[in-house]
Scaffold this active site. Structure first.
Site, PDB file in Angstrom:
ATOM      1  NE  ARG A 199      12.028  23.579  -9.540  1.00 51.23           N
ATOM      2  CZ  ARG A 199      11.516  23.377  -8.341  1.00 51.23           C
ATOM      3  NH1 ARG A 199      12.154  23.545  -7.575  1.00 51.23           N
ATOM      4  NH2 ARG A 199      11.702  21.673  -7.365  1.00 51.23           N
TER       5      ARG A 199
ATOM      6  CD  GLU B 152       4.911  21.014  -8.007  1.00 48.85           C
ATOM      7  OE1 GLU B 152       6.260  21.628  -8.487  1.00 48.85           O
ATOM      8  OE2 GLU B 152       5.298  22.884  -7.107  1.00 48.85           O
ATOM      9  CG  HIS B 153       5.081  15.655  -8.110  1.00 51.19           C
ATOM     10  ND1 HIS B 153       5.786  14.484  -8.719  1.00 51.19           N
ATOM     11  CD2 HIS B 153       5.417  16.883  -7.900  1.00 51.19           C
ATOM     12  CE1 HIS B 153       6.344  14.470  -7.769  1.00 51.19           C
ATOM     13  NE2 HIS B 153       6.312  15.731  -6.879  1.00 51.19           N
TER      14      HIS B 153
ATOM     15  CG  ASP C  84       8.691  17.949 -14.707  1.00 47.25           C
ATOM     16  OD1 ASP C  84       7.013  17.324 -14.019  1.00 47.25           O
ATOM     17  OD2 ASP C  84       9.137  18.820 -14.866  1.00 47.25           O
TER      18      ASP C  84
ATOM     19  N   GLY D  50      13.858  21.608  -2.076  1.00 49.34           N
ATOM     20  CA  GLY D  50      12.481  22.043  -2.955  1.00 49.34           C
ATOM     21  C   GLY D  50      12.848  22.975  -3.976  1.00 49.34           C
TER      22      GLY D  50
ATOM     23  CB  SER E 235      16.515  23.071  -8.727  1.00 47.84           C
ATOM     24  OG  SER E 235      14.890  22.630  -8.829  1.00 47.84           O
ATOM     25  CB  SER E 236      20.647  22.482  -4.693  1.00 46.01           C
ATOM     26  OG  SER E 236      19.716  21.440  -3.589  1.00 46.01           O
TER      27      SER E 236
ATOM     28  CG  ASP F 161      13.491  20.644 -11.244  1.00 49.37           C
ATOM     29  OD1 ASP F 161      12.338  21.258 -11.309  1.00 49.37           O
ATOM     30  OD2 ASP F 161      13.120  19.556 -10.489  1.00 49.37           O
TER      31      ASP F 161
ATOM     32  CE  LYS G 273      14.318  15.687  -6.679  1.00 53.49           C
ATOM     33  NZ  LYS G 273      14.970  16.524  -7.384  1.00 53.49           N
TER      34      LYS G 273
HETATM   35  C1  GLA Z   1      11.274  17.708  -8.933  1.00 53.95           C
HETATM   36  C2  GLA Z   1      11.448  17.375 -10.597  1.00 53.95           C
HETATM   37  C3  GLA Z   1      10.464  18.046 -11.545  1.00 53.95           C
HETATM   38  C4  GLA Z   1       9.250  18.002 -10.995  1.00 53.95           C
HETATM   39  C5  GLA Z   1       9.224  18.047  -9.335  1.00 53.95           C
HETATM   40  C6  GLA Z   1       7.942  18.143  -9.152  1.00 53.95           C
HETATM   41  O1  GLA Z   1      12.269  18.476  -8.949  1.00 53.95           O
HETATM   42  O2  GLA Z   1      13.010  17.388 -10.812  1.00 53.95           O
HETATM   43  O3  GLA Z   1      10.566  17.327 -13.491  1.00 53.95           O
HETATM   44  O4  GLA Z   1       8.549  17.106 -11.589  1.00 53.95           O
HETATM   45  O5  GLA Z   1      10.179  17.835  -8.960  1.00 53.95           O
HETATM   46  O6  GLA Z   1       7.269  19.485  -9.782  1.00 53.95           O
END
Ligand code: GLA
Length: 514
Positions: free
Chosen positions: A81, A87-88, A90, A186, A188-189, A238, A282
Site C-alpha cells: 500500500r 501518517e502515524h 492510526d 514503506g 508494507s511488504s 496496513d 523495521k
Molecule cells: C507503519 C505502521 C502503520 C502506521 C504507519 C505510519 O506502516 O505499520 O500502522 O502507523 O507506519 O502511518
C-alpha cells in the site's frame, strides 16, 4: 484447483491474443482461451503489469511444483500500500487514507494433512522456513522474515479457538511466495506477508472469514494486533488496506471501531511512488525509532488526562490522542484545544519531569509507558520526550485527512496537493520521521511538477509519493529520476523503472477463487 486450471488462468495473463508468455510448466503451453479472471484483472495495471506478473507467477509455479508437487494448489495474493495522507495517526485513533497498490506478494499453496507450515520464497535472500502450529508459536530470531508468517498464523489461532478449534486440530499448508513490493521501503511488504499467511491458513482450514465485508473487518482488526508479534507497536492501517483495498479507490479508514469509506481517486491524475533508497527496515534501530512515537503519544495522553481531570474535577474518558474531541469527552472543543495548548510545553520533557507531573517515580513511569513488547524498557531519549510536537502533528494530521477526503470529493485537486505538502512538513518538523534524502526527493518532485508530494508510511527512509497530472507522468519520472538518483544520490544507472513508478489502486488480498 488443478495445475491445468491454474495454467489456463495464467495463460490468459500472456500478451493479448498470443499463446501466452508461459513456457510449459507441467505440460504444454495453453492458449489464452479464458478471459482474464476478474480478480486478477482488478489486481494489476493491465496491460502495463502483464509481462512482469506473468513471469513472476511462472517462477512461483515452477518452484512450487518442483518442491511440493501439483496437488490441490490454490493461488493467493496480498498487496502492498501507499498512504495518501494520515501518517502515524492510526494508533492514536485518528483516520488514515491509503490505497492498495499493484505491487504484491503472490503465492501458490496447498493444504497439508499434518500441523506443519512450510513456506519458500522465490527470492533466495529469504531461505525456506518451516514450523509447527502450536497454541503459542515461538518466534524465529528478531528480523527473520519467517516471523511475519508466524504472526499471521498466530493471530488466526485465536479466531479458531473461539469456535472451539485448538491448534492440534488445525491443518498446516505449504506455500511458495514471490513478491514485488520493495522491502523496507514503506510500502508494507511485511503486513502483506502477515495478511497472505493468515489467508492461506484460513483457507487450508476451510474458514470463510475473509469472504464477507464484516469478516474482513474482523480479520483486519485481528491481524493489526497479530503483527505486534514481530515487535512493532503499529496501528491497523496496513493490514486493513491490504485486505480491503478497492480498484480505483483509496479508503478513508477510521479505527476503534474499524470503518472504511471508499473515495474515488481523481480522474486525470496518477500517484507516483519514488524510492528514496534509504532502507527503513523495521528491525532493531528503526524499530526503536518507530516505537518511540507511540510512547511519546501515550505520555502526552497521560499528561493531558491529568490536566483535564484537574480542570473538570472528574476523570474524562481519554485513552488516545484521537479522543481529544467534544464528541468523546463531552466538553467544548474550544476548551479542549486551549487546555492542551496551555498544558504541553515546547521544550522536551525529561523522565524526571514526567514522573513529577504523573506523581509517580521515574521507574514506574518507564514501566507503565515505555516498555517494549519483549518486556525491556525503552531508554529516555537523549533529546527528551517531545510531547507537544508529537501531539500537534497527530491532531493536525487527523484533521488533514478529513479535509483531504472533502477536497477529493469536491474535485479540488490543488487543495489536496497542498494538504499533502503540509503533511510532509509536519512529518519532518513535528513528528521527525523524515530524513534529508526524503526531503530532497519531495522537493525535487514538486519542482518536477507534482501537485503535492510527501513521504509515505512509517518514515525514516522508504518512499515518497507524488500526485501528478496523467499527461505529465512520463516527463515527471524522467526528471525526478535524473535529479534524484543521478544528481542527488550520484548513482550511475539510467533505468529508474523499479525505483520510480506510477501505481494504481487495486483490490485487496484474496485467493484466485474470490
Ligand atoms: C507503519 C505502521 C502503520 C502506521 C504507519 C505510519 O506502516 O505499520 O500502522 O502507523 O507506519 O502511518
Amino acid at each position: 484447483m488443478t495445475l491445468q486450471q491454474w495454467e489456463e488462468a495464467l495463460g490468459s495473463l500472456g500478451s493479448a491474443g498470443s499463446a501466452g508468455l508461459l513456457g510449459p510448466i507441467g505440460g504444454t503451453t495453453r492458449p489464452a482461451a479464458e478471459p482474464l479472471p476478474g480478480y486478477f484483472a482488478s489486481s494489476y495495471d493491465l496491460p502495463a503489469d502483464r509481462e512482469r506478473i506473468s513471469a513472476r507467477y511462472q517462477r512461483i509455479t515452477r518452484a512450487h511444483v518442483e518442491r511440493f508437487g501439483d496437488a490441490g494448489i490454490v493461488a493467493a495474493r496480498a498487496p502492498g500500500r501507499i498512504n495518501l495522507i494520515g501518517e502515524h495517526t492510526d494508533y492514536n485513533g485518528l483516520p488514515v487514507f491509503p490505497m492498495a497498490i499493484n505491487r504484491d506478494i503472490a503465492a501458490l499453496f496447498s493444504p497439508r494433512a499434518d500441523h506443519r507450515i512450510v513456506i519458500q520464497n522465490t527470492n533466495s535472500a529469504f531461505p525456506e522456513r518451516g514450523f509447527e502450529i502450536t497454541a503459542s508459536i515461538p518466534p524465529f530470531k528478531t528480523g527473520d522474515w519467517g516471523n511475519y508468517c508466524k504472526a499471521g498464523v498466530q493471530g488466526i489461532l485465536g479466531h479458531f479457538a473461539e469456535s472451539g478449534k485448538g491448534a492440534e486440530g488445525l491443518r498446516g499448508f505449504q506455500a511458495t511466495i514471490g513478491g514485488d513490493i520493495p522491502a523496507a521501503a514503506g510500502m508494507s511488504s511485511s503486513s502483506a506477508l502477515v495478511v497472505l499467511s493468515a489467508l492461506m491458513f484460513l483457507s487450508a482450514n476451510g474458514s470463510e472469514l475473509n469472504k464477507t465485508a464484516a469478516g474482513k473487518l474482523e480479520l483486519a482488526e485481528l491481524l493489526a494486533r497479530a503483527e505486534w508479534y514481530v515487535g512493532t507497536q503499529g496501528g491497523g492501517m496496513d493490514q486493513a488496506i491490504s485486505l480491503m483495498g478497492r480498484p480505483g479507490q483509496a479508503l478513508k479508514i477510521d479505527f476503534y471501531p474499524l470503518e472504511v469509506r471508499p473515495v474515488p481517486l481523481p480522474a486525470g491524475y496518477r500517484v507516483v511512488v519514488s524510492n528514496s533508497l534509504v532502507q527503513a527496515a523495521k528491525t532493531a534501530d528503526a524499530l526503536d525509532k518507530y516505537n518511540r512515537r507511540p510512547i511519546e503519544c501515550r505520555l502526552a495522553v497521560a499528561v493531558l488526562k491529568r490536566a483535564l481531570a484537574a480542570r473538570y474535577r472528574r476523570e474524562l474518558p481519554l485513552t488516545l490522542l484521537g479522543d481529544l474531541s467534544e464528541e468523546v469527552l463531552g466538553v467544548p472543543q474550544g476548551e479542549i484545544d486551549a487546555l492542551a495548548d496551555a498544558t504541553l510545553h515546547e521544550q522536551a520533557y525529561t523522565l524526571a519531569e514526567l514522573a513529577g507531573i504523573l506523581e509517580t517515580s521515574p521507574e514506574e513511569t518507564s514501566r507503565r509507558y515505555c516498555t517494549r513488547r519483549d518486556g525491556t524498557v525503552f531508554p529516555e531519549p537523549e533529546d527528551g520526550f517531545k510531547l507537544r510536537q508529537r501531539f500537534r502533528h497527530v491532531v493536525e494530521e487527523g484533521r488533514r485527512v478529513e479535509r483531504s477526503v472533502e477536497a477529493l470529493e469536491a474535485g479540488d485537486i490543488d487543495r489536496f496537493g497542498g494538504l499533502m505538502n503540509d503533511s510532509h512538513a509536519s512529518c519532518r518538523d513535528l513528528y521527525e520521521i523524515s530524513c534529508p534524502e526524503l526531503d530532497a526527493l519531495v522537493a525535487i518532485s514538486r519542482e518536477a511538477g507534482a501537485v503535492g508530494a510527501r513521504l509515505t508510511g512509517a518514515g525514516f527512509g522508504g518512499c515518497a509519493i507524488s500526485l501528478v497530472a496523467e499527461e505529465g507522468v512520463e516527463a515527471f519520472v524522467q526528471k525526478v529520476g535524473e535529479a534524484y538518483y543521478g544528481g542527488y544520490l550520484k548513482r550511475g544507472d539510467r533505468d529508474f523503472a523499479s525505483l520510480i513508478f506510477p501505481c494504481i489502486a487495486v483490490a485487496g488480498a484474496g485467493t484466485l477463487a474470490d
